[in-house]
Write an enzyme that holds these catalytic residues in place. Sequence first.
Site, mmCIF file in Angstrom:
data_model
loop_
_atom_site.group_PDB
_atom_site.id
_atom_site.type_symbol
_atom_site.label_atom_id
_atom_site.label_comp_id
_atom_site.label_asym_id
_atom_site.label_seq_id
_atom_site.Cartn_x
_atom_site.Cartn_y
_atom_site.Cartn_z
ATOM 1 N N HIS A 104 0.553 -84.614 -16.837
ATOM 2 C CA HIS A 104 0.416 -85.625 -15.784
ATOM 3 C C HIS A 104 -0.432 -86.811 -16.255
ATOM 4 O O HIS A 104 -1.007 -87.507 -15.426
ATOM 5 C CB HIS A 104 -0.223 -85.003 -14.544
ATOM 6 C CG HIS A 104 0.642 -83.991 -13.853
ATOM 7 N ND1 HIS A 104 1.837 -84.315 -13.267
ATOM 8 C CD2 HIS A 104 0.482 -82.659 -13.670
ATOM 9 C CE1 HIS A 104 2.388 -83.231 -12.736
ATOM 10 N NE2 HIS A 104 1.590 -82.212 -12.978
ATOM 11 N N ARG A 114 -2.704 -79.214 -22.757
ATOM 12 C CA ARG A 114 -1.549 -78.848 -21.952
ATOM 13 C C ARG A 114 -0.375 -79.740 -22.318
ATOM 14 O O ARG A 114 -0.394 -80.945 -22.069
ATOM 15 C CB ARG A 114 -1.848 -78.979 -20.451
ATOM 16 C CG ARG A 114 -0.663 -78.541 -19.588
ATOM 17 C CD ARG A 114 -1.025 -78.379 -18.129
ATOM 18 N NE ARG A 114 -1.294 -79.637 -17.444
ATOM 19 C CZ ARG A 114 -1.458 -79.747 -16.126
ATOM 20 N NH1 ARG A 114 -1.397 -78.653 -15.360
ATOM 21 N NH2 ARG A 114 -1.702 -80.920 -15.579
ATOM 22 N N ASP A 134 1.506 -78.100 -34.667
ATOM 23 C CA ASP A 134 1.409 -78.754 -35.967
ATOM 24 C C ASP A 134 0.363 -79.875 -35.974
ATOM 25 O O ASP A 134 -0.204 -80.191 -37.022
ATOM 26 C CB ASP A 134 2.773 -79.292 -36.402
ATOM 27 C CG ASP A 134 3.691 -78.211 -36.932
ATOM 28 O OD1 ASP A 134 3.240 -77.054 -37.088
ATOM 29 O OD2 ASP A 134 4.885 -78.503 -37.196
ATOM 30 N N GLU A 178 1.318 -71.284 -11.099
ATOM 31 C CA GLU A 178 1.213 -72.397 -10.155
ATOM 32 C C GLU A 178 2.409 -72.469 -9.207
ATOM 33 O O GLU A 178 2.802 -73.557 -8.781
ATOM 34 C CB GLU A 178 1.018 -73.722 -10.901
ATOM 35 C CG GLU A 178 1.988 -73.977 -12.030
ATOM 36 C CD GLU A 178 1.670 -75.242 -12.790
ATOM 37 O OE1 GLU A 178 0.952 -76.114 -12.273
ATOM 38 O OE2 GLU A 178 2.147 -75.372 -13.944
ATOM 39 N N ASP A 207 -0.119 -77.233 -7.333
ATOM 40 C CA ASP A 207 1.313 -76.921 -7.305
ATOM 41 C C ASP A 207 1.576 -75.632 -6.545
ATOM 42 O O ASP A 207 2.636 -75.490 -5.912
ATOM 43 C CB ASP A 207 1.862 -76.834 -8.726
ATOM 44 C CG ASP A 207 2.179 -78.202 -9.308
ATOM 45 O OD1 ASP A 207 2.972 -78.942 -8.689
ATOM 46 O OD2 ASP A 207 1.635 -78.553 -10.358
#
Length: 271
Positions: free
Chosen positions: A52, A77, A91, A156, A182
């Site tokens: 977000h 995240r 990576d 969530e 959520d």
Amino acid sequence: MPVQLNPDPSFKDALAASDRPLAGMWVCSGSPLVAEICAGAGLDWLLIDAEHSPNGLESVLAQLQAVHGYPVKAVVRPPVNETVVIKQYLDLGVQSLLIPMVHTADDAAAAVSAARYPPLGVRGVGSALARSARWNRIPDYLARASETITVIVQIESAQAVDNVAEILAVDGVDAVFIGPSDLAASMGVLGQQEHPDVTAAVEHCIKAAKAAGKPVGVNAFAEATARRYLAAGVDFILVGADVAMLARGSEALAARYLPPLGEPVQTPASY
């Protein structure tokens, strides 16, 4: 002769070593400078968010580099639970992942598989090209990589709450993190993270994690709610966000020095 390096401990190591819950904050601005300021605040961990927030691979990399010298764990995240995206984040040198929108045990297993090399998973091999292995300066990185990576999955949704025991049972899920925002939306009470049904669902997940012997975290900006979940036994918690703190702080500054909207400005009398 090149420098030989060892991987840093990841978030699961910090959880295992701590005798108290770990407190952290969101870093959502996309700014390495802001991330570094937050890294020096004395908190235990930072969540660099790309779901977000205006973050891409390059800005996540810059923030990882900015906070690396500080005694704080960086968790990242990604925007989606997707194999190629997770590979790219790993990576970059992300060692601790918070995977969003995990609703089922199959979702959790997919996240774990994406974080592991074959034969245990499906992570693509590019260690010679990647910061994760410090361009093959970490000895035996391919064999040791799974030991250095923490996979946290996010509970969530009402579906995830129903499936929490099965999600917790997935091998390779190191911890679960509960997202009340959520969760509230999926339960039909959008914007009501403090709704009794939502808090009951959160506490149900905390109990399930405790029964499974896995760490559990939660997001709680309201201090009373954070204290409630800490008392319920969470092992890690997010209690603020860089952008929210800047928004509220700048609003408070304006309120202190400017008249309320709609009121006339008082001009000093002339002499």
